[in-house]
Design a protein around this motif. Structure first.
Motif, mmCIF file in Angstrom:
data_model
loop_
_atom_site.group_PDB
_atom_site.id
_atom_site.type_symbol
_atom_site.label_atom_id
_atom_site.label_comp_id
_atom_site.label_asym_id
_atom_site.label_seq_id
_atom_site.Cartn_x
_atom_site.Cartn_y
_atom_site.Cartn_z
ATOM 1 N N GLU A 624 0.835 -1.210 0.000
ATOM 2 C CA GLU A 624 0.000 0.000 0.000
ATOM 3 C C GLU A 624 0.870 1.261 0.000
ATOM 4 O OE1 GLU A 624 -0.473 -2.627 1.881
ATOM 5 O OE2 GLU A 624 -2.462 -3.333 1.261
ATOM 6 N N MET A 625 1.988 1.214 0.750
ATOM 7 C CA MET A 625 2.887 2.377 0.818
ATOM 8 C C MET A 625 3.505 2.656 -0.549
ATOM 9 S SD MET A 625 3.576 4.319 3.367
ATOM 10 C CE MET A 625 4.635 5.704 3.736
ATOM 11 N N LYS A 626 3.910 1.608 -1.235
ATOM 12 C CA LYS A 626 4.474 1.741 -2.580
ATOM 13 C C LYS A 626 3.444 2.345 -3.538
ATOM 14 C CE LYS A 626 6.401 -1.271 -6.220
ATOM 15 N NZ LYS A 626 6.721 -2.700 -6.536
ATOM 16 N N THR A 627 2.183 1.926 -3.398
ATOM 17 C CA THR A 627 1.116 2.438 -4.263
ATOM 18 C C THR A 627 0.858 3.916 -3.997
ATOM 19 O OG1 THR A 627 0.102 0.241 -4.147
ATOM 20 C CG2 THR A 627 -1.217 2.001 -5.096
ATOM 21 N N ILE A 628 0.793 4.291 -2.722
ATOM 22 C CA ILE A 628 0.560 5.694 -2.361
ATOM 23 C C ILE A 628 1.670 6.579 -2.917
ATOM 24 C CG2 ILE A 628 0.545 7.302 -0.398
ATOM 25 C CD1 ILE A 628 -0.977 5.087 1.166
ATOM 26 N N LYS A 629 2.903 6.123 -2.766
ATOM 27 C CA LYS A 629 4.036 6.908 -3.264
ATOM 28 C C LYS A 629 3.931 7.117 -4.775
ATOM 29 C CE LYS A 629 9.068 7.314 -2.955
ATOM 30 N NZ LYS A 629 10.315 6.728 -2.412
ATOM 31 N N SER A 714 -7.140 0.104 -2.444
ATOM 32 C CA SER A 714 -6.863 0.270 -1.013
ATOM 33 C C SER A 714 -6.148 1.592 -0.741
ATOM 34 C CB SER A 714 -6.011 -0.905 -0.531
ATOM 35 O OG SER A 714 -5.637 -0.735 0.810
ATOM 36 N N ALA A 715 -5.179 1.945 -1.605
ATOM 37 C CA ALA A 715 -4.416 3.181 -1.406
ATOM 38 C C ALA A 715 -5.311 4.412 -1.501
ATOM 39 C CB ALA A 715 -3.293 3.256 -2.439
ATOM 40 N N VAL A 716 -6.231 4.412 -2.445
ATOM 41 C CA VAL A 716 -7.146 5.548 -2.614
ATOM 42 C C VAL A 716 -8.030 5.684 -1.379
ATOM 43 C CG1 VAL A 716 -9.128 6.401 -3.927
ATOM 44 C CG2 VAL A 716 -7.108 5.528 -5.131
#
Length: 722
Positions: A624-629, A714-716
């Protein structure tokens, strides 16, 4: 003795049990006996390390073969490691001495003479790796048909090591292809010590079949666990830091050098370093060198030497290892295990914990963490490894939780690989026949559309991986032949470019990067200087020396699940003293709790540090952190007027043209097309992640990256709720 199960076993098994002086059968062995002998279902045997899973599976399976002999190989055992197959071969050979049932190991290190004898006899048990099974089906489908024409059982050992990986999907493809070649539909038996959620494992084991799946061994068996976590705080002053490092190494030495001890590290370089430091202490004290290294870049001979020393040597033996010794190779009864830092997952922790106390029932693990003080920012002041160790321990103690497994949504690389492999088996197929033979494999049936496969075939044809002949049939093309004719084709996991290191005594291991002549490095716990290079054959010739550096191997860190990160946050908020923490570790934790509480990071995900700059700490896992970045760096960059995004595993440092309040308000109203790859990639990016991505068109590589590597939905949701 559990008479019902014991009396059902074949006479040679009963005799084996008598010779071993067993007075009882384990509960899992009784359960497995009933399910295997009384039903026609697949069976998962999920029980702790050293709980008798192998016997639970093979006693009833071999009884069936004894009572109703098979007309071919009756049991195929699939193991994730050649070393595990070798280990199981020795155990089964002893069991089968009086049975007249042969057992055959079959992998890259086994001689052709043994394989020819196995082909000639075509009886008993065949122990094989996925890669060797791939080679057999691809190169010799006729032999495979004869070998397995009356196959009754497929045993998949360490099933958790396959689930959620391309290699696991490959196994499902191979079993389905084998069933089609032989018109034989064997039962599947999965073995694992780390399963928690059984439904995904049941789905995996039954893929492509119509049988149900029973699970045995669910009940937890009594096991004493002894845990201790020690932490060393490294000050910024060089002289003080040097003394702490010395104290840290002395501590490791005192807790290992007189024991049968396995030290786990999270990297190959880490394993080399800890053994080098321990060897230096032993040398300075003129004490016996009992230290070994075991990882994927060490030669097979030296790995076997380390395994044998742990299992058979009298007195102390200390081996530092990576995940290569996580799986169930028999290394005897260890006194303890030590974990440097923290494992990335609960699954790894359970496997590593189970390596000690196999016979006594008492597992011991010492976590040793070294935390470097930093004044960089408030997040860098937190001891993340110590916190992760506590979180993983607590999740295990409280819930016996391990990470769930997910099947890859878009395994395009494996589709291309299996396309070449299927064509090599058949020689030539029409486009509809090829599509049926590949798309109906269980790994692709619900994930790859006909249109996507058509695109892959077209790309492979245009680039000479495939070729169309005059009658419209498809064969392997010129570039495809070069790929399939290389021994590395059978493996679907990513190869590393390796240089083989040789001394006068033979091969030592491999390096990812080629050092210069005269350069020195550490490998297999010893120090070497480069004498000569053969760049064409990728061989480095070395001699032994005294002092040198630790090499750096390629490879990324592990994935951390969101639940582990949530538990870290809770650790920082709760006022609990954990009994397994040393005074030093307790002190480091209390300081971390103060830092977290005073900073406001536990109540707020967004922490401003200037008018237009802020830290973002959403407390989520690495995916999720990778996606947000990526969302903030690409798709949302203009929308949020973002100038820069940087940061570590647990936080991001962001600068924007908007105020922090404006950024958060805009995120609350965020609407994103989760299937739009432009949100996470630049226009020209098509990341090649998997081994055979070179045979996949760019637009599908982008789709694969979006669905396999990230979790946009999930990131959104996380960003909207900041």
């Amino acid at each position: 003795m559990s008479q019902n199960a014991f009396e059902r076993y074949a006479p040679f098994i009963q005799e084996y049990i008598y010779q071993k002086n067993w007075t009882d059968l384990r509960e899992v062995q009784v359960e497995a006996c009933n399910e295997i002998l009384d039903t026609d279902d697949h069976v998962i045997i999920a029980s702790g390390t050293a709980s008798g899973k192998t016997e639970a599976a093979f006693f009833p399976i071999l009884t069936t073969l004894y009572n109703q002999p098979s007309n071919s190989v009756g049991v195929m055992y699939i193991g994730p490691l050649k070393a595990l197959i070798n280990d199981q071969f020795e155990r089964l050979s002893e069991l089968l001495e009086e049975s007249y049932i042969p057992v055959w190991p079959w992998h890259g290190d086994i001689s052709q003479s043994i394989k020819k004898r196995a082909l000639k006899e075509a009886k008993g048990i065949l122990q094989i790796t996925p890669e060797s099974l791939e080679a057999l089906l691809m190169r010799h489908p006729g032999d495979a048909k004869r070998l397995f024409s009356d196959l009754r059982f497929v045993v998949i050992d360490e099933i958790h090591a396959f689930m959620g990986t391309d290699r696991g999907l490959q196994v499902l493809c191979l079993l389905s292809r084998l069933e089609k070649i032989t018109d034989c539909y064997p039962r599947r038996i999965g073995l694992s010590a780390t399963l928690n959620d059984y439904e995904p494992a049941q789905h995996f084991l039954a893929s492509g079949t119509r049988r149900g799946v029973k699970v045995v061994g669910i009940k937890r068996h009594a096991r004493t666990i002894s845990l201790c976590v020690e932490s060393f705080q490294l000050p910024k002053e060089p002289l003080k830091a040097e003394n702490i490092v010395k104290e840290y190494n002395e501590f490791l030495y005192q807790n290992s050098h007189k024991k049968k001890c396995l030290i786990f590290t999270n990297s190959r370089g880490g394993a080399e370093k800890v053994i080098t430091d321990l060897k230096n202490i032993a040398y300075a004290r003129q004490e016996t060198d009992v230290f070994f290294v075991h990882h994927g870049s060490i030669s097979a001979a030296l790995r076997r030497e380390a395994e044998t020393a742990l299992r058979d040597a009298e007195g102390a033996t200390v081996t530092a290892a990576t995940l290569t010794l996580e799986l169930g190779i028999d290394i005897g009864d260890l006194d303890s295990t030590i974990q440097i830092g923290a494992p990335y997952s609960c699954s790894s922790f359970v496997q590593r914990l189970g390596r000690s106390g196999r016979r006594t029932g008492k597992s011991q693990m010492l976590f040793v963490n070294i935390f470097e003080e930093s004044d960089k920012n408030l997040f860098e002041r937190l001891p993340w490894e110590l916190l992760r160790a506590i979180a993983i321990i607590q999740l295990y103690l409280e819930e016996r939780w391990v990470e769930p497994f997910y099947m890859k949504e878009k395994p395009f690389s494996l589709v291309a690989h299996q396309t070449l492999s299927v064509l090599m088996s058949y020689g030539e197929l029409s486009p509809p026949e090829l599509a049926r033979n590949v798309l109906l494999l269980p790994a692709f049936r619900n994930s790859i559309s006909q249109d996507e496969y058509r695109e892959i075939l077209q790309y492979m044809l245009e680039n000479d991986y495939l070729q169309k002949v005059e009658n419209g049939g498809i064969i392997v093309g010129i570039k495809g032949e070069r790929i399939v004719n290389h021994y590395s084709f059978y493996a679907v996991f990513q190869d590393e470019q390796v240089f083989h290191v040789h001394s006068q005594e033979g091969e030592i291991g491999t390096l990812d990067n080629c050092p210069a002549i005269g350069e020195a490095f550490v490998l297999a716990g010893n120090m070497w200087r480069v004498l000569e290079l053969d760049e064409n054959r990728k061989i480095i010739y070395v001699r032994s020396i005294k002092n040198s550096r630790i090499p750096i191997w390629n490879g990324s860190g592990g994935h951390i699940h969101t639940k582990v990160v949530h538990r870290i946050r809770r650790i920082l908020t709760e006022n609990v003293r954990y009994s397994y923490l040393s005074p030093n570790a307790s002190e480091v934790l209390e300081e971390a709790r103060k830092t977290a509480k005073n900073s406001g990071m536990l109540e707020n995900n967004v922490i401003p540090y200037s008018a237009n700059s802020f830290y973002l700490c959403p407390w989520v896992g690495s995916k999720e952190m990778k996606t947000i970045k990526r969302l903030l760096s690409y798709g949302l960059k203009d929308f949020l007027q973002i100038y820069s995004v940087s940061g570590g595993s647990h936080y991001l440092q962001i600068t924007s043209g908007l105020s922090v309040v404006e950024v958060v308000n805009k995120l609350h109203e965020l609407s994103v097309d989760c299937d739009n790859d432009n949100m996470v990639l630049t226009e020209k990016q098509a990341p090649k992640i998997d081994k055979y991505d070179g045979m996949v068109p760019d637009n599908l590589l982008r789709k694969a990256f979006l669905h396999n590597e990230l979790n946009v939905e999930s990131a959104v949701k996380i960003l909207r709720e900041l």
